[in-house]
Structure formats: structure tokens, C-alpha cells
Design a protein around this motif. Sequence first.
Motif, PDB file in Angstrom:
ATOM      1  N   LYS A  80       0.826  -1.203   0.000  1.00 26.48           N
ATOM      2  CA  LYS A  80       0.000   0.000   0.000  1.00 26.48           C
ATOM      3  C   LYS A  80       0.867   1.263   0.000  1.00 26.48           C
ATOM      4  N   LYS A  81       1.907   1.263   0.841  1.00 27.64           N
ATOM      5  CA  LYS A  81       2.803   2.423   0.899  1.00 27.64           C
ATOM      6  C   LYS A  81       3.613   2.553  -0.399  1.00 27.64           C
TER       7      LYS A  81
ATOM      8  N   LYS B  83       1.411   4.067  -3.053  1.00 26.16           N
ATOM      9  CA  LYS B  83       1.213   5.503  -2.809  1.00 26.16           C
ATOM     10  C   LYS B  83       2.410   6.305  -3.318  1.00 26.16           C
TER      11      LYS B  83
ATOM     12  N   GLN C 273       2.789   8.917  -6.557  1.00 26.02           N
ATOM     13  CA  GLN C 273       3.254  10.281  -6.260  1.00 26.02           C
ATOM     14  C   GLN C 273       4.556  10.611  -6.993  1.00 26.02           C
TER      15      GLN C 273
END
Length: 215
Positions: free
Chosen positions: A19-20, A23, A27
Amino acid sequence: MQTININTLNSPSKKTLQKKGLKNLLQGDFRRAFDLFQNAFWLDTNDLDTKIGLYLSDMGMDFGQEAIGIYEFYQSVLTCEPRANKHKIQKMILSFIDAFDERTHNLSEAMQNSKNAILESYNAINYADIKTMLKTKNFKEVYSGLPFNTKLVFNKKGDFYEFLTLLVKNDYVDILLNYIDALPKVDNELIPLIEAANHKLEEKNKIKKKEKSLS
């Protein structure tokens, strides 16, 4: 027969890393995303979602827009297809990434070959090659050994300033000033070099006057 640890596959830490990683990927922080997906990969080397994230993070360091585009395409296909087809879709995306890597490798190689051909046809040499020679020889030896009218090619601004610094240090003052005169504008970084060159010219003129007065 391969044994799969269900607890590892459903590991919260792996999910958190994925998940990180996702992200950061979206980005544009591809280095951070790569590190996160790499940690998730070592928790479960068979997870294709992790592999896709890892490979796209690696791609993104050079081709950010393309990497994000492939991931968004991957997600759009997943939403349109039955869940039973997920493995097939993942394999398709991994093959697509491999094909992209192969094309960019071939393109990079072709560009390098073309660049080398241009350098040869214009009697030019890349400053990077001179830097390699400077590891075993001094600057005067390398520079004086270049063929007449050789053109130097600089890939980075810092390399050009390094070359100018070496010119003034090794008393190639006139050549340094010729380079500076040819520039469209003079940066503040060049002022110390110009001052050093003028100082050397003044010292040279003093020596000439002294020798002339003694003769």
C-alpha cells in the motif's frame, strides 16, 4: 509440490508495504516505492502484485510517466475483468513491462552507437573519455596528445567548468580565454577562472619585461 504459507501470503506487513509502495509510486517517488516493494517481495517472492509494483518502480526512475500509465492501465483492466482472470492479467502486464524494457535497451544502444558515429565523423572526443585517461596520465600529456582541431563534447556543465579549471591550472591561458570568449554569456562561476587567467598573464608579462631589461 510447492508448499505455500497462507499466513505469509496474508501478512499485514506485506500488505502495508504494498500500500505504501503504491502511494509513493503514484506520487512519483519511485526510489522510495522501489524500496518498499522490494521489502514486500522478500516476504513473498511469488506475489505478482508486488513484482509489478517493483518493476514499475524501477522503470519509473527513468520513465516515470510511462510507469504510472502502465499501472493505471493495469488497474482499469482489473476492474473490467472477472476476478478469476487476475493472474492472467498480471502475467500480461509483466510481459508488457519486459517488452518495454527490451525496446528501451535497444533504443539506448542505438542512440549510443549513433552518438559515437557522429563524434568520429566530426573528429570529436567526449570529455568523459579524457577523464578516463586522466586517471593514469597528467592533463598536459593528455591534452597535448589530442589531434589538431579536435572538438570536445561535454555531457554536463560541471565537466565543462572542470575542463576550464584544468586549462588555467596547466597554463593554457589563451585557450581558456578563447573558450570563454565563445560563450554567449559569462556565469559568475567563471569569474574566478578569468581572474586566475589574468593573474597568470600579468605574471608572464612581468617575466618577459624583466628578461627584456636584462638583455
